[in-house]
Design an enzyme around this catalytic site. Structure first.
Site: not given
Length: 442
Positions: A10, A42, A281
């Protein structure tokens, strides 16, 4: 300008697209350790549960799209093992050929994401023990679900653990969930997590709480899990106790790290090292309510931070405006959501607060199928600033939590929230939205 991006999901690919769109002369190389680009992590629990039938549906853009349509040198199986910011050199290994590689850059973005925490339990190399973070992880779990697997144990009662447990139940498995904490869903306050626990038990999930896993037992395949208080037979185990940033390769790079191991960045996604950026992240996020750097790894943040980083790398100034701690999950018939602070977070920050529990309804009571929503709302004790909202119910939770997140973003008070001009018609709401009713009570 030579731009090297480490990580092809992402944050990395959001950044890469911003660079090529804003600087047509830039040479962009992306080094991805795995084989998949831009996929929806997800969605992985729902692939396990069969709601998503093809793992390919989770891929937003293929590697070939980036290479052929956008001119990005998107490489796979390239693991970066060292970063030398002084000489602007990235070093690593080609996992397909086994050959080392070196690459120079003018600007570099670290978007390596995070990896599942997998403690060194005795027996953790047995077959049938899994983690869930990538498409290959999910495929291994699905392939492992044969007719001999009827009892599955999930270790961890957070978002991923609960979503995985739900999807195993949907596949007809007998599911046990083990957690060291005294309750599941500890990101929420107790009154909210109690609702999750009630539904888990209703769905036949065996909850084993306040127990610490010590070892896995079995011949070649896991057959038993031992904790500090007992032992449990199982045919498969999924460890979902959290993630850690993938930053260990930076040990010699003199990069400032957060206590979690995430790279500390400013609002431009810059690290303390010149021409070195980080996003997603593996990086921190500034929390607007806490007024400090935090680490809440979510895909929404990764995409936003990647866009900001890519724009700044290309010379178009943008800033990341921070987060307010918003999250949402589905757990069987429940929707559970949170934005802002929990009571524990407020206590840890020594913020004086008042809170209230309020049970409202999704829409006008006389209109069919009105459902209850339980709210937990917090305000600052002295100035009335909204600090946090949690909600759980069957319907209408997402709408209210997003209104609350908007209010938090703009530092609104309880009175401001009560005065918002929200939509009303009997099928959608009451004349007073339950969020505003809670604000009035508080």
């Amino acid at each position: 300008m030579k731009v090297v991006i480490i990580g092809g999901d992402a944050a990395g690919m959001s950044a890469a697209m911003q660079v090529v769109r804003n600087d047509e002369q830039a040479e962009v190389t992306v080094l991805e350790k795995g084989s998949y680009y831009s996929y929806a992590q997800c969605g992985l629990p729902y692939f396990i549960g069969g709601l998503v039938e093809d793992s390919g549906d989770l891929i937003a853009r293929s590697r070939d799209t980036f290479r052929e349509k956008h001119g990005i040198d998107a490489r796979i199986y390239h693991e970066v093992t060292e970063l030398d910011p002084e000489n602007k050199v990235v070093k690593g290994d080609n996992l397909e050929t086994g050959e080392p590689f070196e690459m120079t850059y003018d600007k570099c973005l670290v978007a390596t994401g995070a990896s599942p925490i997998f403690p060194p339990f005795d027996g953790n190399d047995l077959e049938g023990i899994h983690v869930l973070k990538t498409i290959p992880d999910a495929k291994k779990i699905v392939e492992d679900m044969n007719e001999q697997v009827t009892q599955v144990t999930v270790i961890g009662g957070g978002y991923i653990g609960l979503e995985v447990a739900e999807n195993f139940v949907e596949k007809g498995m007998s599911v046990r969930l083990i957690d060291l904490a005294e309750r599941v869903g500890t990101v929420y306050d107790k009154e909210i997590s109690e609702k999750i626990e009630k539904v888990a038990k209703k769905q036949g999930i065996e909850l084993v709480l306040n127990e610490s896993v010590e070892s896995f037992e079995g011949d070649q395949r896991v057959e038993e899990i031992k904790t500090d208080k007992g032992s449990y037979q199982t045919d498969m185990a999924v460890v979902a106790i959290g993630v850690k940033p993938n930053t260990s390769f930076l040990k010699n790079a003199d990069v400032h790290l957060h206590q979690t191991g995430a790279m500390i960045v400013n609002s431009y996604m810059e690290t303390n090292v010149k021409d070195l950026y980080a996003a997603g992240d593996c990086a921190t996020q500034y929390h607007r309510i806490k007024e400090k750097n935090d680490y809440i790894p979510l895909g929404t943040h990764a995409n936003k931070q990647g866009r900001v980083a890519g724009s700044n790398i290309a010379g178009v100034t943008k800033t990341f405006q921070g987060i307010v701690g918003t999250s949402i999950m589905k757990f069987f018939e429940l929707t559970v959501a949170k934005t802002g602070l929990s009571e524990k977070e407020a206590e840890d920050l020594n913020i004086p607060f008042q809170s209230i529990l309020f049970e409202g309804h999704t829409h006008a009571g006389y209109y069919p199928n009105s459902e209850k929503i339980l709210f937990k709302m917090m305000k600052h004790k002295s100035n009335g600033q909204l600090l946090g909202v949690q909600a759980v119910g069957r319907d209408g939770v997402d709408k209210r939590i997003d209104v609350a997140a908007t209010a938090l973003y703009h530092n609104m008070t309880i009175s401001d929230l009560e005065n918002l001009d929200l939509s009303y018609a009997p099928p959608y709401n009451g004349v007073w939205d339950p969020l505003q009713q809670a604000a009035r009570r508080l």
